[in-house]
Design a protein around this motif. Structure first.
Motif, PDB file in Angstrom:
ATOM      1  N   PRO A 156      25.050  91.567 107.838  1.00  0.00           N
ATOM      2  CA  PRO A 156      25.755  91.667 108.972  1.00  0.00           C
ATOM      3  C   PRO A 156      26.775  90.613 109.264  1.00  0.00           C
ATOM      4  O   PRO A 156      28.061  91.410 110.157  1.00  0.00           O
ATOM      5  CB  PRO A 156      24.470  91.265 110.097  1.00  0.00           C
ATOM      6  N   THR A 157      27.200  89.453 108.736  1.00  0.00           N
ATOM      7  CA  THR A 157      28.582  89.106 108.656  1.00  0.00           C
ATOM      8  C   THR A 157      29.933  89.902 108.511  1.00  0.00           C
ATOM      9  O   THR A 157      30.899  89.254 108.065  1.00  0.00           O
ATOM     10  CB  THR A 157      28.048  87.506 108.936  1.00  0.00           C
ATOM     11  N   THR A 158      29.768  90.373 107.496  1.00  0.00           N
ATOM     12  CA  THR A 158      30.138  90.748 106.330  1.00  0.00           C
ATOM     13  C   THR A 158      30.946  91.928 107.118  1.00  0.00           C
ATOM     14  O   THR A 158      30.277  93.260 106.988  1.00  0.00           O
ATOM     15  CB  THR A 158      29.858  91.633 105.736  1.00  0.00           C
ATOM     16  N   PRO A 159      32.520  91.367 107.263  1.00  0.00           N
ATOM     17  CA  PRO A 159      33.471  92.599 107.944  1.00  0.00           C
ATOM     18  C   PRO A 159      34.003  93.309 107.221  1.00  0.00           C
ATOM     19  O   PRO A 159      33.568  93.344 105.551  1.00  0.00           O
ATOM     20  CB  PRO A 159      34.035  91.525 108.514  1.00  0.00           C
ATOM     21  N   ASP A 160      34.399  94.715 108.542  1.00  0.00           N
ATOM     22  CA  ASP A 160      34.997  96.045 107.721  1.00  0.00           C
ATOM     23  C   ASP A 160      35.583  95.420 106.176  1.00  0.00           C
ATOM     24  O   ASP A 160      35.606  96.646 104.962  1.00  0.00           O
ATOM     25  CB  ASP A 160      35.321  96.922 108.809  1.00  0.00           C
ATOM     26  N   ASP A 161      36.515  94.996 106.711  1.00  0.00           N
ATOM     27  CA  ASP A 161      37.749  94.769 105.618  1.00  0.00           C
ATOM     28  C   ASP A 161      37.640  93.919 104.342  1.00  0.00           C
ATOM     29  O   ASP A 161      38.065  94.181 103.459  1.00  0.00           O
ATOM     30  CB  ASP A 161      38.628  94.198 105.917  1.00  0.00           C
ATOM     31  N   ARG A 162      35.662  93.462 104.523  1.00  0.00           N
ATOM     32  CA  ARG A 162      35.396  93.019 103.416  1.00  0.00           C
ATOM     33  C   ARG A 162      34.365  93.461 101.884  1.00  0.00           C
ATOM     34  O   ARG A 162      33.663  93.635 101.510  1.00  0.00           O
ATOM     35  CB  ARG A 162      34.889  91.990 103.491  1.00  0.00           C
ATOM     36  N   SER A 189      16.163  95.379 115.391  1.00  0.00           N
ATOM     37  CA  SER A 189      15.826  96.409 115.938  1.00  0.00           C
ATOM     38  C   SER A 189      16.705  97.551 115.574  1.00  0.00           C
ATOM     39  O   SER A 189      17.835  97.661 114.268  1.00  0.00           O
ATOM     40  CB  SER A 189      16.462  96.629 117.428  1.00  0.00           C
ATOM     41  N   THR A 190      16.594  98.550 115.808  1.00  0.00           N
ATOM     42  CA  THR A 190      16.514  99.934 115.944  1.00  0.00           C
ATOM     43  C   THR A 190      18.464 100.526 115.726  1.00  0.00           C
ATOM     44  O   THR A 190      18.841 100.774 115.495  1.00  0.00           O
ATOM     45  CB  THR A 190      15.745 101.351 116.230  1.00  0.00           C
ATOM     46  N   ASP A 191      18.287  99.658 117.515  1.00  0.00           N
ATOM     47  CA  ASP A 191      20.336  99.899 117.469  1.00  0.00           C
ATOM     48  C   ASP A 191      20.613  99.113 116.615  1.00  0.00           C
ATOM     49  O   ASP A 191      21.810  99.480 116.133  1.00  0.00           O
ATOM     50  CB  ASP A 191      20.495  98.959 118.989  1.00  0.00           C
ATOM     51  N   GLU A 192      20.346  97.692 116.234  1.00  0.00           N
ATOM     52  CA  GLU A 192      21.282  97.273 114.959  1.00  0.00           C
ATOM     53  C   GLU A 192      21.705  98.010 113.846  1.00  0.00           C
ATOM     54  O   GLU A 192      22.407  98.055 113.445  1.00  0.00           O
ATOM     55  CB  GLU A 192      20.909  95.411 114.470  1.00  0.00           C
ATOM     56  N   LEU A 193      20.743  98.764 113.904  1.00  0.00           N
ATOM     57  CA  LEU A 193      20.720  99.124 112.287  1.00  0.00           C
ATOM     58  C   LEU A 193      21.316 100.370 112.371  1.00  0.00           C
ATOM     59  O   LEU A 193      22.080 100.933 111.720  1.00  0.00           O
ATOM     60  CB  LEU A 193      19.240  99.458 111.555  1.00  0.00           C
ATOM     61  N   ALA A 194      21.263 101.401 113.247  1.00  0.00           N
ATOM     62  CA  ALA A 194      21.940 102.453 114.098  1.00  0.00           C
ATOM     63  C   ALA A 194      23.568 101.992 113.971  1.00  0.00           C
ATOM     64  O   ALA A 194      24.612 102.960 113.285  1.00  0.00           O
ATOM     65  CB  ALA A 194      21.581 103.069 115.207  1.00  0.00           C
ATOM     66  N   HIS A 195      23.820 101.024 114.149  1.00  0.00           N
ATOM     67  CA  HIS A 195      25.032 100.278 114.137  1.00  0.00           C
ATOM     68  C   HIS A 195      25.738  99.881 112.718  1.00  0.00           C
ATOM     69  O   HIS A 195      26.963 100.331 112.362  1.00  0.00           O
ATOM     70  CB  HIS A 195      24.932  99.422 115.027  1.00  0.00           C
ATOM     71  N   ALA A 196      25.101  99.778 112.268  1.00  0.00           N
ATOM     72  CA  ALA A 196      25.034  98.898 110.300  1.00  0.00           C
ATOM     73  C   ALA A 196      25.428 100.053 109.676  1.00  0.00           C
ATOM     74  O   ALA A 196      26.148 100.249 108.937  1.00  0.00           O
ATOM     75  CB  ALA A 196      24.295  98.453 110.001  1.00  0.00           C
ATOM     76  N   LEU A 197      24.476 101.491 109.378  1.00  0.00           N
ATOM     77  CA  LEU A 197      24.491 101.955 108.353  1.00  0.00           C
ATOM     78  C   LEU A 197      26.208 102.672 108.377  1.00  0.00           C
ATOM     79  O   LEU A 197      26.333 103.282 107.544  1.00  0.00           O
ATOM     80  CB  LEU A 197      23.110 102.788 108.588  1.00  0.00           C
ATOM     81  N   PRO A 198      26.023 103.393 109.824  1.00  0.00           N
ATOM     82  CA  PRO A 198      26.962 104.061 109.337  1.00  0.00           C
ATOM     83  C   PRO A 198      28.799 103.485 108.633  1.00  0.00           C
ATOM     84  O   PRO A 198      29.449 104.026 107.846  1.00  0.00           O
ATOM     85  CB  PRO A 198      27.206 104.913 110.576  1.00  0.00           C
ATOM     86  N   ARG A 199      28.116 102.324 109.636  1.00  0.00           N
ATOM     87  CA  ARG A 199      29.952 100.691 108.747  1.00  0.00           C
ATOM     88  C   ARG A 199      29.296 101.000 106.938  1.00  0.00           C
ATOM     89  O   ARG A 199      30.862 101.147 106.276  1.00  0.00           O
ATOM     90  CB  ARG A 199      29.025  99.945 109.589  1.00  0.00           C
ATOM     91  N   LEU A 200      28.329 100.703 106.442  1.00  0.00           N
ATOM     92  CA  LEU A 200      27.961 100.890 105.118  1.00  0.00           C
ATOM     93  C   LEU A 200      28.810 102.052 104.397  1.00  0.00           C
ATOM     94  O   LEU A 200      29.069 102.390 103.435  1.00  0.00           O
ATOM     95  CB  LEU A 200      27.445 100.505 104.743  1.00  0.00           C
TER      96      LEU A 200
END
Lengths: 274, 453
Positions: A156-162, A189-200
């Motif tokens: 989660p700490t990995t920023p987009d540009d990294r 949480s489900t919210d955290e995952l829902a936010h993280a996955l599209p980013r990856l």
């Protein structure tokens, strides 16, 4: 195509997510951990992580720390870990095996010899917890030469540009460490995952596995509803630990108890249609 | 040929060094570094001149945080972005004169710097031989050199907006220093300390609690510094949003070895100035004890480009270098990766880290700072051992002849200085770094002398 790529391709065709259970080598002894490993595919494991015990697992929580110490007490060395995988391969040529561990035992064995021997034993991929992309050149050449996938951790700490840095040189799949913390503690949480996955997803086409804090069938199903795979480690090791006798030795219940729990997790994961 | 472990310039090797190098493709190959003589020009005498020139041994680490093959950033991905942020913040602070001014203010008026350089007249006379000077780091506030580094890092943590500090400690000196600055700035503080060390360093545990820190005993492993380090890293990875990891020695992932060294270099910078004032020349030999190696790195670093100054790091040999109960990582270990860096480690054939042993909790660590590993490989510094018994003897010698009760850690350095001084001419000069005071150790020493307190 590697075993890992083949397995994810098949799962995608079938519209299913993957369950990736974890077994610590030689925990509490070679034969018990091999019996668990051998029983895992029939209990629903799609891929398997084999933990390589290390004396100082500084990214792991208490459960995996204890498992690693039991593994070392149970006679684990890198040589024994590879023998265990080779013994598994005699009866299973399909299920991908990923070794998960720390840099020093690999460096002590010699990176080139390690990759060659791991390949020969039937290992498909490597997760080296304390080897970020910045230090990956130690293994990159030898792993590529041996045809081993390097599975990268992303946090989660990995920023987009990294993300491009993390995914360069990655193959097989990507392991999303879903929380900031050590293994077997908090759950995302489900919210955290829902936010993280599209980013990856925007940054990689590789399948994505979610790990850290997945302890129940519900949490595992939840994880594969957004990602491609769920990794379960500490929950299985807790079950194993509860079956040991007062001297820390395996009992008749050890192998069946772990596999039974695995079956429940797998049923939940495989019920999710993608 | 040029020395492949040094990017530019001179080579100090006294002997050929086998080094394992990693090429861009990740292939390993061995290379031999040939010795080359370097004739020294006029020694740099300005103590304020801390800039390393092009032909300098003081220009490391490289961009990847490496000293030769040593160092690096072997941490979980969760921590990588934090290390990159820390690196950037440290560079910015270094370039900001305001940061330097603020640090100088606290070093002078709170830490009590400069610390004196003391000519140990009676000890010199008793040993007969080289003149022994003592760099009195034990006179710093909190009783050791640790506060030099802690002061720098706490100011950095505040600049970075962190509100909570975690740290590891062995003897408790770093823990006390950290708890002290947390009290000074009103910050939350958690100190991880091995359960074994909590037991043998009770006065320091009590001190930390008085200062408002939470002391967390660590029972994993042998319950010493290595295990405390693991646990502090776990805390950091869990509380990344508000927590700063305040490493106490020149080890750990980049930029810690560099940063801690820079903050501790005030020791060597002052020593240079003070010995010039007292003797009109540089010392022949500098001796310092090594656990992780921060007091040694601090006094060595400003002298790295003065090849006429012999630098000796004294590791804790424990029950003897070959007893199997030792903490001498450089002399009895081999390169490996632990706690975020590649360095000399005590380990078995399978790469499992073995437990260290020393009478001194502060030296009881199976690794050593990566820059020391590199200085050893290129031959610029020498690393030797002093046993538990030798340290106990030196502890008493120093107390009896100078009225200075040294920490058991520092007693290792005194032991080696006492060993070599008699064989050196009377016009030779040894500087010993007295890194800490020994009040915390009187219980341990009493027990070994068979005295009940």
């Amino acid at each position: 195509m590697s075993r890992i790529a083949r397995r994810f391709a098949t799962l995608r065709q079938q519209g299913r997510g993957a369950l990736i259970p974890y077994v610590e080598a030689c925990d509490p002894d070679f034969d018990t951990s091999l019996a668990i490993l051998r029983g895992m595919p029939a209990a629903g494991a799609d891929l398997i992580e084999v933990g390589v015990p290390f004396s100082d697992p500084s990214a792991d929580g208490p459960t995996i720390q204890k498992a690693a110490l039991r593994g070392l007490k149970g006679g684990s060395t890198m040589k024994r870990v590879l023998e265990m995988v080779a013994a598994f391969r005699e009866g299973d040529d399909e299920t991908p095996i990923i070794l998960m561990g720390y840099t020093n035992p690999i460096e002590a064995y010699g990176p080139e010899r390690f990759c060659a021997d791991a390949r020969k034993a039937g290992v498909d991929g490597l997760i080296v917890v304390d080897m970020p992309p910045e230090e990956a050149d130690l293994l990159a050449g030898p792993a590529a030469a041996a045809g081993l996938d390097i599975i990268r951790l992303v946090a989660p700490t990995t920023p987009d540009d990294r993300l491009p840095v993390v995914f360069s040189g990655a193959s097989g799949f990507v392991y999303y460490v879903s929380i900031t913390g050590v293994t077997g503690t908090r759950t995302a949480s489900t919210d955290e995952l829902a936010h993280a996955l599209p980013r990856l997803r925007r940054a990689t086409d590789l399948p994505i596995a979610i790990g850290f804090g997945i302890r129940t069938p519900e949490l595992a199903a939840n994880a594969v509803s957004v990602a491609d795979a769920a990794v379960v480690a500490s929950a299985l090791l807790n079950t194993l630990e509860a079956t040991l006798d007062a001297n820390g030795q395996a009992t008749a219940r050890t192998v069946p108890a772990v596999l039974e729990q695995l079956r429940a997790l797998a049923d939940a994961v495989h019920a999710v249609r993608k | 040929m040029t020395c492949p472990t040094i990017r530019q310039g001179l080579v100090f090797c006294r002997h050929p060094v086998q080094n394992r190098l990693t090429s861009g493709q990740g292939r390993l190959h061995d290379d031999t570094i040939e010795p080359r003589t370097y004739s020294c020009g006029v020694a740099k005498l300005s103590a304020t001149d801390t800039q390393a020139g092009a032909n300098s041994l003081r220009s490391g680490p490289d961009g990847r945080g490496r000293f030769g093959i040593f160092g690096g950033r072997f941490v979980a991905e969760t921590l990588m972005p934090l290390l990159l942020e820390l690196d950037g913040a440290y560079r910015a602070a270094q370039a900001d004169p305001e940061f330097r001014r603020e640090l100088d203010y606290y070093l002078k008026d709170y830490v009590g710097r400069p610390s004196p350089l003391w000519f140990a007249r009676r000890m010199t006379r008793e040993l007969g031989g080289a003149k022994i000077y003592m760099k009195r780091e034990e006179l710093n506030h909190t009783g050791s050199h640790k506060l030099n580094n802690v002061m720098g890092q706490i100011l950095l943590a505040r600049r970075m907006g962190r509100t909570r500090i975690v740290a590891e400690t062995g003897a408790g000196q770093h823990g006390v220093a950290t708890a002290t600055v947390c009290a000074l700035f009103g910050m939350k503080c958690a100190i991880y300390m091995g359960a074994t060390d909590v037991e043998r360093q009770k006065p320091n545990v009590f001190r930390m609690r008085l200062l408002g820190a939470e002391v967390v005993p660590v029972t994993a492993g042998a319950g010493t510094l290595k295990d405390a380090m693991n646990e502090a890293m776990r805390d950091w990875v869990t509380n990344v949003h508000d927590t700063y990891f305040l490493v106490g020695t020149v080890a750990g992932p980049h930029p810690y070895p560099q940063m801690v060294r820079d903050f501790q270099s005030v020791i060597g910078v002052e020593t240079k100035e003070q010995i010039m004032a007292a003797e009109g020349r540089l010392p022949d030999t500098i001796v310092a004890a090594i656990g992780g190696g921060s007091n040694a790195m601090g006094i060595f670093h400003p002298f790295l480009d003065d090849p006429e100054v012999r630098l000796i790091g004294v590791e804790a040999a424990g029950c003897g270098l070959d007893s199997g109960r030792t903490a001498a990582s450089i002399e009895r270990g081999r390169p490996g990766v632990l706690h975020g860096n590649r360095t000399y480690l005590l380990q078995d054939a399978d790469g499992q880290i073995t437990e260290a042993h020393s009478i001194s909790a502060g030296l009881d660590y199976p690794g050593v700072g990566p820059e020391h590993s590199w200085l050893s490989d290129i031959g610029r510094a020498e690393y030797v051992g002093a046993t538990d018994q030798e340290a106990l003897d030196a502890f008493q010698l120093c107390t009896r002849t100078e009225g200075i009760i040294p920490a058991l850690e520092s007693a290792h350095a005194i032991a080696y200085a006492a060993k070599i001084a008699p064989d050196m001419a009377e016009d030779r000069i040894i500087v010993v770094n007295i890194s800490g005071r020994g009040d915390k150790d009187i219980f341990t020493v009493a027990e070994h002398l068979g005295v009940k307190l």
